[in-house]
Design an enzyme around this catalytic site. Structure first.
Site, short mmCIF file in Angstrom:
data_model
loop_
_atom_site.label_atom_id
_atom_site.label_comp_id
_atom_site.label_asym_id
_atom_site.label_seq_id
_atom_site.Cartn_x
_atom_site.Cartn_y
_atom_site.Cartn_z
N ASP A 1 0.83 -1.21 0.00
CA ASP A 1 0.00 0.00 0.00
C ASP A 1 0.87 1.26 0.00
O ASP A 1 0.48 2.29 -0.56
CB ASP A 1 -0.98 0.01 1.18
N GLU B 1 -0.06 10.60 5.25
CA GLU B 1 -0.24 9.16 5.06
C GLU B 1 1.10 8.48 4.76
O GLU B 1 1.41 7.44 5.32
CB GLU B 1 -1.22 8.94 3.90
N GLU C 1 -9.47 -2.92 -6.43
CA GLU C 1 -9.44 -2.97 -4.96
C GLU C 1 -9.60 -4.41 -4.47
O GLU C 1 -8.92 -4.84 -3.53
CB GLU C 1 -10.52 -2.06 -4.35
N GLU D 1 -11.00 6.35 -2.47
CA GLU D 1 -11.04 6.74 -1.06
C GLU D 1 -12.21 6.08 -0.33
O GLU D 1 -12.06 5.64 0.82
CB GLU D 1 -11.15 8.27 -0.93
C1 LIG Z 1 -5.29 0.20 -2.54
C2 LIG Z 1 -5.71 1.46 -1.86
N1 LIG Z 1 -6.91 2.00 -2.11
C3 LIG Z 1 -7.26 3.17 -1.47
C4 LIG Z 1 -6.46 3.80 -0.59
C5 LIG Z 1 -6.89 5.04 0.12
N2 LIG Z 1 -6.14 6.17 -0.22
C6 LIG Z 1 -5.22 3.20 -0.36
N3 LIG Z 1 -4.32 3.74 0.51
N4 LIG Z 1 -4.84 2.01 -0.99
#
Ligand SMILES: Cc1ncc(CN)c(N)n1
Length: 218
Positions: free
Chosen positions: A44, A85, A207, A137
Protein backbone atom coordinates in the site's frame (compact mmCIF):
# COMPACT_ATOMS: atom_id res chain seq x y z
CA UNK A 1 -30.29 10.15 -4.86
CA UNK A 2 -27.20 11.06 -6.89
CA UNK A 3 -25.68 9.06 -9.75
CA UNK A 4 -22.99 7.63 -7.46
CA UNK A 5 -25.57 6.26 -4.98
CA UNK A 6 -27.48 4.73 -7.92
CA UNK A 7 -24.31 3.00 -9.13
CA UNK A 8 -23.43 1.72 -5.66
CA UNK A 9 -26.90 0.08 -5.54
CA UNK A 10 -26.76 -1.18 -9.11
CA UNK A 11 -23.33 -2.74 -8.60
CA UNK A 12 -23.84 -3.67 -4.95
CA UNK A 13 -22.31 -7.14 -5.34
CA UNK A 14 -18.99 -5.74 -6.57
CA UNK A 15 -19.12 -2.78 -4.19
CA UNK A 16 -19.66 -5.10 -1.23
CA UNK A 17 -16.93 -7.39 -2.57
CA UNK A 18 -14.49 -4.48 -2.35
CA UNK A 19 -15.65 -3.06 1.00
CA UNK A 20 -16.42 -6.31 2.87
CA UNK A 21 -13.50 -8.35 1.65
CA UNK A 22 -12.18 -11.37 3.64
CA UNK A 23 -9.01 -9.35 4.34
CA UNK A 24 -11.15 -6.76 6.15
CA UNK A 25 -13.17 -9.52 7.87
CA UNK A 26 -9.92 -10.97 9.18
CA UNK A 27 -8.94 -7.57 10.64
CA UNK A 28 -12.43 -7.11 12.06
CA UNK A 29 -12.56 -10.54 13.72
CA UNK A 30 -8.93 -10.47 14.83
CA UNK A 31 -7.84 -13.53 12.83
CA UNK A 32 -5.52 -11.67 10.43
CA UNK A 33 -2.00 -13.00 10.36
CA UNK A 34 0.87 -10.58 10.73
CA UNK A 35 2.45 -11.57 7.41
CA UNK A 36 -0.72 -10.50 5.51
CA UNK A 37 -0.80 -7.21 7.36
CA UNK A 38 2.86 -6.54 6.59
CA UNK A 39 2.36 -7.47 2.94
CA UNK A 40 -0.57 -5.06 2.72
CA UNK A 41 1.48 -2.34 4.46
CA UNK A 42 4.45 -2.55 2.08
CA UNK A 43 2.32 -2.81 -1.06
CA UNK A 44 0.00 0.00 0.00
CA UNK A 45 2.97 2.31 0.56
CA UNK A 46 3.93 1.75 -3.09
CA UNK A 47 0.31 2.32 -4.13
CA UNK A 48 0.06 5.61 -2.20
CA UNK A 49 3.25 6.85 -3.86
CA UNK A 50 1.54 6.30 -7.23
CA UNK A 51 -1.71 7.78 -5.91
CA UNK A 52 -0.03 11.18 -5.25
CA UNK A 53 0.65 11.99 -8.94
CA UNK A 54 -2.86 10.78 -9.77
CA UNK A 55 -4.33 13.25 -7.27
CA UNK A 56 -2.01 15.94 -8.69
CA UNK A 57 -3.57 15.25 -12.12
CA UNK A 58 -7.05 15.64 -10.63
CA UNK A 59 -5.94 19.01 -9.19
CA UNK A 60 -4.84 20.13 -12.63
CA UNK A 61 -8.19 19.05 -14.07
CA UNK A 62 -10.17 20.78 -11.32
CA UNK A 63 -8.36 24.01 -12.13
CA UNK A 64 -8.99 23.66 -15.87
CA UNK A 65 -12.42 22.07 -15.97
CA UNK A 66 -14.40 22.63 -12.78
CA UNK A 67 -16.64 25.65 -12.43
CA UNK A 68 -17.02 25.13 -8.67
CA UNK A 69 -14.19 26.82 -6.75
CA UNK A 70 -14.69 24.81 -3.53
CA UNK A 71 -13.82 21.57 -5.40
CA UNK A 72 -10.16 22.58 -5.46
CA UNK A 73 -9.97 23.00 -1.68
CA UNK A 74 -11.41 19.52 -1.05
CA UNK A 75 -8.98 17.88 -3.47
CA UNK A 76 -6.05 19.92 -2.19
CA UNK A 77 -6.98 18.80 1.36
CA UNK A 78 -6.88 15.20 0.15
CA UNK A 79 -3.46 15.79 -1.35
CA UNK A 80 -2.16 17.27 1.92
CA UNK A 81 -3.51 14.26 3.84
CA UNK A 82 -1.43 12.00 1.59
CA UNK A 83 1.71 13.68 2.89
CA UNK A 84 0.76 12.55 6.41
CA UNK A 85 -0.24 9.16 5.06
CA UNK A 86 3.21 8.53 3.55
CA UNK A 87 4.86 9.57 6.84
CA UNK A 88 2.52 7.20 8.69
CA UNK A 89 3.48 4.29 6.39
CA UNK A 90 7.16 4.94 7.09
CA UNK A 91 6.59 5.06 10.86
CA UNK A 92 4.37 1.96 10.85
CA UNK A 93 6.80 0.02 8.66
CA UNK A 94 9.78 0.77 10.86
CA UNK A 95 7.73 -0.19 13.96
CA UNK A 96 6.93 -3.57 12.36
CA UNK A 97 10.36 -4.22 10.89
CA UNK A 98 9.22 -3.82 7.26
CA UNK A 99 11.90 -2.35 5.00
CA UNK A 100 10.01 -0.19 2.49
CA UNK A 101 13.02 0.23 0.20
CA UNK A 102 13.11 -3.55 -0.36
CA UNK A 103 9.44 -3.96 -1.33
CA UNK A 104 8.95 -5.40 -4.79
CA UNK A 105 5.61 -4.30 -6.23
CA UNK A 106 3.27 -7.21 -6.73
CA UNK A 107 1.63 -7.76 -10.14
CA UNK A 108 -1.81 -6.74 -8.91
CA UNK A 109 -0.31 -3.54 -7.49
CA UNK A 110 1.57 -2.80 -10.74
CA UNK A 111 -1.69 -3.23 -12.67
CA UNK A 112 -3.55 -0.90 -10.28
CA UNK A 113 -0.77 1.73 -10.42
CA UNK A 114 -0.72 1.55 -14.27
CA UNK A 115 -4.47 2.07 -14.26
CA UNK A 116 -4.01 5.14 -12.05
CA UNK A 117 -1.35 6.43 -14.43
CA UNK A 118 -3.69 5.98 -17.40
CA UNK A 119 -6.20 8.21 -15.61
CA UNK A 120 -3.66 11.05 -15.40
CA UNK A 121 -3.91 11.56 -19.18
CA UNK A 122 -5.25 14.94 -20.31
CA UNK A 123 -7.73 12.95 -22.43
CA UNK A 124 -9.47 11.71 -19.27
CA UNK A 125 -12.20 14.14 -18.28
CA UNK A 126 -12.34 15.71 -14.80
CA UNK A 127 -15.72 13.99 -14.17
CA UNK A 128 -14.19 10.56 -14.83
CA UNK A 129 -11.05 11.25 -12.75
CA UNK A 130 -12.93 12.66 -9.77
CA UNK A 131 -15.31 9.68 -9.79
CA UNK A 132 -12.29 7.35 -9.63
CA UNK A 133 -10.80 9.47 -6.84
CA UNK A 134 -14.00 9.23 -4.80
CA UNK A 135 -14.24 5.44 -5.35
CA UNK A 136 -10.63 4.79 -4.30
CA UNK A 137 -11.04 6.74 -1.06
CA UNK A 138 -14.55 5.44 -0.35
CA UNK A 139 -13.50 1.78 -0.52
CA UNK A 140 -10.93 2.34 2.24
CA UNK A 141 -13.30 4.43 4.34
CA UNK A 142 -16.14 1.87 4.16
CA UNK A 143 -13.78 -1.08 4.64
CA UNK A 144 -11.90 0.23 7.66
CA UNK A 145 -15.02 1.73 9.25
CA UNK A 146 -16.34 -1.88 9.52
CA UNK A 147 -13.31 -2.70 11.67
CA UNK A 148 -14.28 0.01 14.16
CA UNK A 149 -17.90 -1.06 14.64
CA UNK A 150 -18.94 -1.79 18.20
CA UNK A 151 -19.03 -5.57 17.88
CA UNK A 152 -15.70 -5.77 16.02
CA UNK A 153 -12.76 -7.67 17.53
CA UNK A 154 -10.06 -5.67 15.77
CA UNK A 155 -6.76 -6.24 17.60
CA UNK A 156 -5.61 -3.18 19.59
CA UNK A 157 -2.40 -2.92 17.54
CA UNK A 158 -4.43 -2.52 14.31
CA UNK A 159 -6.90 0.05 15.62
CA UNK A 160 -4.70 3.00 14.59
CA UNK A 161 -4.55 1.69 11.02
CA UNK A 162 -8.35 1.32 10.90
CA UNK A 163 -8.87 4.77 12.38
CA UNK A 164 -6.69 6.35 9.70
CA UNK A 165 -9.35 5.61 7.06
CA UNK A 166 -12.36 4.62 9.15
CA UNK A 167 -12.61 7.83 11.18
CA UNK A 168 -15.53 10.26 10.87
CA UNK A 169 -13.46 13.12 9.38
CA UNK A 170 -12.30 10.82 6.57
CA UNK A 171 -15.95 9.79 6.13
CA UNK A 172 -16.94 13.45 5.76
CA UNK A 173 -14.14 14.01 3.25
CA UNK A 174 -15.42 11.03 1.20
CA UNK A 175 -18.94 12.46 1.28
CA UNK A 176 -17.57 15.78 -0.01
CA UNK A 177 -15.80 13.94 -2.84
CA UNK A 178 -19.04 12.08 -3.61
CA UNK A 179 -20.95 15.37 -3.83
CA UNK A 180 -18.30 16.81 -6.14
CA UNK A 181 -18.46 13.71 -8.36
CA UNK A 182 -22.28 13.72 -8.36
CA UNK A 183 -22.46 17.38 -9.34
CA UNK A 184 -19.94 16.90 -12.11
CA UNK A 185 -21.78 13.80 -13.38
CA UNK A 186 -25.07 15.69 -13.49
CA UNK A 187 -23.63 18.20 -15.94
CA UNK A 188 -21.62 15.72 -18.02
CA UNK A 189 -22.66 14.38 -21.43
CA UNK A 190 -23.93 10.75 -21.54
CA UNK A 191 -20.70 9.43 -23.05
CA UNK A 192 -18.64 10.81 -20.15
CA UNK A 193 -21.11 9.43 -17.59
CA UNK A 194 -20.76 5.96 -19.16
CA UNK A 195 -16.97 6.24 -19.03
CA UNK A 196 -17.13 7.26 -15.36
CA UNK A 197 -19.30 4.23 -14.55
CA UNK A 198 -16.80 1.89 -16.21
CA UNK A 199 -13.91 3.51 -14.34
CA UNK A 200 -15.85 3.13 -11.07
CA UNK A 201 -16.21 -0.61 -11.76
CA UNK A 202 -12.49 -0.94 -12.67
CA UNK A 203 -11.55 0.72 -9.35
CA UNK A 204 -13.68 -1.81 -7.46
CA UNK A 205 -12.10 -4.72 -9.34
CA UNK A 206 -8.59 -3.42 -8.64
CA UNK A 207 -9.44 -2.97 -4.96
CA UNK A 208 -10.66 -6.59 -4.72
CA UNK A 209 -7.44 -7.74 -6.42
CA UNK A 210 -5.42 -5.62 -3.99
CA UNK A 211 -7.07 -7.26 -0.96
CA UNK A 212 -6.61 -10.71 -2.53
CA UNK A 213 -2.93 -9.96 -3.04
CA UNK A 214 -2.62 -8.76 0.56
CA UNK A 215 -3.98 -12.12 1.73
CA UNK A 216 -1.33 -13.82 -0.38
CA UNK A 217 -3.93 -15.31 -2.72
CA UNK A 218 -2.45 -14.12 -6.00
C1 LIG B 1 -5.29 0.20 -2.54
C2 LIG B 1 -5.71 1.46 -1.86
N1 LIG B 1 -6.91 2.00 -2.11
C3 LIG B 1 -7.26 3.17 -1.47
C4 LIG B 1 -6.46 3.80 -0.59
C5 LIG B 1 -6.89 5.04 0.12
N2 LIG B 1 -6.14 6.17 -0.22
C6 LIG B 1 -5.22 3.20 -0.36
N3 LIG B 1 -4.32 3.74 0.51
N4 LIG B 1 -4.84 2.01 -0.99
Amino acid sequence: MGTIETWVKKHSLLYTGATNHPFIHSVRDGTIDLSSFKRWLGQDYIFVRAFVPFVASVLLKVWKESDESSDMEVILGGMAALNDELAWFKKEASKRGVSLSDIVPHKANIRYCSFLESLTSTEVEYTVAVTAFWAIEAVYQDSFAHCLEEDSKTPAELKETCERWGNEAFGQYCRSLREIANRSLEKAPDGVVSKAEIVFLRVLEHEVEFWNMSRGET
